[in-house]
Structures are given as structure tokens and as C-alpha cells.
Design a protein around this motif. Structure first.
Motif, PDB file in Angstrom:
ATOM      1  N   LEU A  74       7.444 -25.289 -30.378  1.00 22.86           N
ATOM      2  CA  LEU A  74       6.873 -24.460 -29.316  1.00 22.86           C
ATOM      3  C   LEU A  74       5.366 -24.654 -29.216  1.00 22.86           C
ATOM      4  O   LEU A  74       4.815 -24.748 -28.111  1.00 22.86           O
ATOM      5  N   ALA A  75       4.696 -24.721 -30.375  1.00 21.81           N
ATOM      6  CA  ALA A  75       3.246 -24.911 -30.380  1.00 21.81           C
ATOM      7  C   ALA A  75       2.867 -26.266 -29.786  1.00 21.81           C
ATOM      8  O   ALA A  75       1.889 -26.380 -29.031  1.00 21.81           O
ATOM      9  N   MET A  76       3.642 -27.305 -30.110  1.00 24.29           N
ATOM     10  CA  MET A  76       3.368 -28.631 -29.560  1.00 24.29           C
ATOM     11  C   MET A  76       3.552 -28.638 -28.043  1.00 24.29           C
ATOM     12  O   MET A  76       2.740 -29.204 -27.300  1.00 24.29           O
ATOM     13  N   THR A  77       4.612 -27.989 -27.570  1.00 24.94           N
ATOM     14  CA  THR A  77       4.866 -27.948 -26.131  1.00 24.94           C
ATOM     15  C   THR A  77       3.779 -27.158 -25.414  1.00 24.94           C
ATOM     16  O   THR A  77       3.311 -27.562 -24.341  1.00 24.94           O
ATOM     17  N   PHE A  78       3.343 -26.053 -26.015  1.00 27.45           N
ATOM     18  CA  PHE A  78       2.305 -25.250 -25.376  1.00 27.45           C
ATOM     19  C   PHE A  78       0.981 -26.013 -25.341  1.00 27.45           C
ATOM     20  O   PHE A  78       0.206 -25.874 -24.388  1.00 27.45           O
ATOM     21  N   THR A  79       0.711 -26.825 -26.357  1.00 25.74           N
ATOM     22  CA  THR A  79      -0.485 -27.669 -26.341  1.00 25.74           C
ATOM     23  C   THR A  79      -0.435 -28.640 -25.171  1.00 25.74           C
ATOM     24  O   THR A  79      -1.428 -28.842 -24.466  1.00 25.74           O
ATOM     25  N   LEU A  80       0.733 -29.212 -24.944  1.00 28.93           N
ATOM     26  CA  LEU A  80       0.903 -30.151 -23.825  1.00 28.93           C
ATOM     27  C   LEU A  80       0.662 -29.461 -22.485  1.00 28.93           C
ATOM     28  O   LEU A  80      -0.016 -29.996 -21.604  1.00 28.93           O
ATOM     29  N   TYR A  81       1.179 -28.257 -22.329  1.00 26.68           N
ATOM     30  CA  TYR A  81       1.057 -27.548 -21.059  1.00 26.68           C
ATOM     31  C   TYR A  81      -0.332 -26.954 -20.836  1.00 26.68           C
ATOM     32  O   TYR A  81      -0.805 -26.891 -19.695  1.00 26.68           O
ATOM     33  N   SER A  82      -0.969 -26.508 -21.915  1.00 28.12           N
ATOM     34  CA  SER A  82      -2.238 -25.779 -21.762  1.00 28.12           C
ATOM     35  C   SER A  82      -3.476 -26.658 -21.870  1.00 28.12           C
ATOM     36  O   SER A  82      -4.529 -26.331 -21.317  1.00 28.12           O
ATOM     37  N   GLY A  83      -3.376 -27.764 -22.633  1.00 24.95           N
ATOM     38  CA  GLY A  83      -4.550 -28.600 -22.858  1.00 24.95           C
ATOM     39  C   GLY A  83      -5.530 -28.008 -23.846  1.00 24.95           C
ATOM     40  O   GLY A  83      -6.642 -28.528 -24.007  1.00 24.95           O
ATOM     41  N   LEU A 133       8.804 -36.171 -27.020  1.00 23.58           N
ATOM     42  CA  LEU A 133      10.039 -35.426 -27.244  1.00 23.58           C
ATOM     43  C   LEU A 133      10.718 -35.869 -28.535  1.00 23.58           C
ATOM     44  O   LEU A 133      11.248 -35.036 -29.280  1.00 23.58           O
ATOM     45  N   THR A 134      10.695 -37.174 -28.816  1.00 20.39           N
ATOM     46  CA  THR A 134      11.308 -37.683 -30.045  1.00 20.39           C
ATOM     47  C   THR A 134      10.595 -37.148 -31.270  1.00 20.39           C
ATOM     48  O   THR A 134      11.225 -36.696 -32.241  1.00 20.39           O
ATOM     49  N   ASP A 135       9.259 -37.166 -31.246  1.00 23.53           N
ATOM     50  CA  ASP A 135       8.498 -36.669 -32.384  1.00 23.53           C
ATOM     51  C   ASP A 135       8.667 -35.155 -32.528  1.00 23.53           C
ATOM     52  O   ASP A 135       8.823 -34.644 -33.645  1.00 23.53           O
ATOM     53  N   ARG A 136       8.647 -34.437 -31.427  1.00 18.69           N
ATOM     54  CA  ARG A 136       8.766 -32.975 -31.479  1.00 18.69           C
ATOM     55  C   ARG A 136      10.077 -32.540 -32.122  1.00 18.69           C
ATOM     56  O   ARG A 136      10.130 -31.538 -32.849  1.00 18.69           O
ATOM     57  N   ALA A 137      11.144 -33.295 -31.884  1.00 22.26           N
ATOM     58  CA  ALA A 137      12.460 -32.923 -32.394  1.00 22.26           C
ATOM     59  C   ALA A 137      12.538 -32.961 -33.919  1.00 22.26           C
ATOM     60  O   ALA A 137      13.480 -32.412 -34.499  1.00 22.26           O
ATOM     61  N   ARG A 138      11.568 -33.583 -34.564  1.00 22.95           N
ATOM     62  CA  ARG A 138      11.582 -33.690 -36.027  1.00 22.95           C
ATOM     63  C   ARG A 138      11.089 -32.417 -36.711  1.00 22.95           C
ATOM     64  O   ARG A 138      11.177 -32.288 -37.926  1.00 22.95           O
ATOM     65  N   HIS A 139      10.561 -31.475 -35.942  1.00 23.48           N
ATOM     66  CA  HIS A 139       9.915 -30.308 -36.521  1.00 23.48           C
ATOM     67  C   HIS A 139      10.699 -29.035 -36.259  1.00 23.48           C
ATOM     68  O   HIS A 139      11.651 -29.011 -35.478  1.00 23.48           O
ATOM     69  N   GLY A 140      10.288 -27.969 -36.930  1.00 23.23           N
ATOM     70  CA  GLY A 140      10.936 -26.680 -36.781  1.00 23.23           C
ATOM     71  C   GLY A 140      10.636 -26.036 -35.441  1.00 23.23           C
ATOM     72  O   GLY A 140       9.776 -26.492 -34.686  1.00 23.23           O
TER      73      GLY A 140
END
Length: 219
Positions: free
Chosen positions: A124-133, A112-119
Motif C-alpha cells: 500500500l505504501a509503495m502504491t501510494f508513493t506512486l500516486y502521490s509523488g 507490480l512484480t516487485d510490489r508483489a514480493r512484499h507484505g
């Protein structure tokens, strides 16, 4: 040079998962080279560009850009007529050693800390990667036309295991995953075929993609 490389890949049916990112990467990292005849690029130019990209975007981006240019040069030697020097000037570049980072202690809070640094689109792409694998290439290359209401249908040719006997790869969508995709589509350009895009431009990178896949399969 790089556009010719991409065209050659397309003609041979190669590089479907990554060829769309080659020219945008050059536009981002080597904009001053685009209008120059590629045979005028010198060893000094390559060394300076590698250092600049390293300083601005990191060693991996610098290495990747030099690799793309060197491969495109090789393709030009094989497919174009004219006086093209045999030795690509990238040979003068000392590329960085790339060692895999240790993410064994990486946590969801760290993500979450790293994700917050991006647009927003990259988040969204990072979160979807986490959920989808899904793998990085599948996320970056995810097409609108593959989306269904409750699943994604990815052509087998776009997967790492390409055996056509297996049929398309199906990703079931939870309501949360579907909401992420809808939000990404709302952010992106309406005519871009990619789900995750920055006003029509494909994502140039996807931070922590491998870590997100690992967390998906182990948490």
C-alpha cells in the motif's frame, strides 16, 4: 546508546523525518546488542554484524545501521560522562560502495512484480508513493492527524523545503488515494500515529520510492 541518540535529536529538534526509525532498525538488525553496554561492542562485533546484515538484508541496510551506531557513539562522547573510548569500533568496518541503480527502463509491470514480493502494508505504501509523488521520508512518517477527507496537510517542517512562508504542503486526494489510506489504517495498529505501520511499528524501508516518484512525475 541509540535511544539516547534519538532523545538527543528530539531535544535539539532535529531529525524529525527519520529519528523514529532508528531504534526499530536496531531492534531488527542488532537485537543482541540492545542489552549490552555499548562500550563492550568490539571491532570484531561490528565487522560480524555488518557482514550478517549484508547477507540477510543487503549492503545498504548494513551501511545504514553502522552509520547510525557510529553517529550515536559520537553523540554519546559529546553528551555523556564516563569512560567512553574515543574511537567507535565501527571504524573497523569497510562499508559497501553504494552506486545508484539504473532504472531508466523500469516499467509499471516491473513495479507490480516487485510490489508483489512484499507484505500488504508495504504494498500500500509503495502504491501510494506512486500516486502521490511524495518522498520516502514523507510516506514513512505520514501521520493520521494530517489526513482530511480530500487532502493531506503536511506541516512545512516535515518537508525538504522548510521555508515557513510557504505554509503547509497540501496533497489532494483522489478517491483511489483515499481508499489506499483507509486500507492502510485498517491494517495498522489503531493507536499508532503513523498511517503506514506494521502493528504499531514504523516501516523500516520503502522499496523503489525514488523510482515511484520518477514514474509519478513522468508518466
Amino acid at each position: 546508546l541509540l535511544a539516547h541518540y534519538v532523545s538527543d535529536l528530539a531535544e535539539r529538534g532535529k531529525g524529525e523525518r527519520f529519528r523514529g526509525s532508528i531504534v526499530p532498525r536496531a531492534e531488527r538488525y542488532l537485537p543482541k546488542w540492545l542489552d549490552r553496554p555499548f562500550t563492550t561492542i568490539t571491532r570484531e562485533d561490528c565487522r560480524a554484524a555488518h557482514k550478517r546484515i549484508t547477507d540477510d538484508h543487503g549492503p545498504r541496510a548494513a551501511n545504514q545501521m553502522m552509520t547510525n551506531f557510529a553517529t550515536a557513539w559520537k553523540v554519546a562522547l559529546q553528551t555523556l560522562d564516563g569512560d567512553i573510548p574515543l574511537n567507535c569500533p565501527v571504524v573497523a568496518v569497510r562499508r559497501h560502495s553504494e552506486h545508484a541503480k539504473d532504472y531508466s527502463d523500469f516499467t509499471y509491470e516491473g513495479f507490480l512484480t516487485d510490489r508483489a514480493r512484499h507484505g500488504p502494508v508495504l504494498q500500500l505504501a509503495m502504491t501510494f508513493t506512486l500516486y502521490s509523488g511524495l518522498r520516502k521520508a514523507n510516506i514513512i512518517g505520514l501521520q493520521r492527524e494530517w489526513l482530511r477527507d480530500d487532502r493531506i496537510v503536511i506541516p512545512r517542517a516535515m518537508m525538504k523545503v522548510k521555508d515557513p512562508r510557504r505554509g503547509p504542503f497540501i496533497v489532494p486526494l483522489s478517491p483511489k488515494m483515499r481508499a489506499i489510506l483507509d486500507e492502510a489504517l485498517a491494517f495498522g495498529h489503531p493507536t499508532c500515529p503513523l498511517v503506514f505501520n506494521n502493528q504499531g511499528r514504523p516501516l523500516a524501508r520503502l522499496p523503489l520510492a525514488h523510482v515511484c516518484r520518477h514514474m509519478h512525475y513522468t508518466e
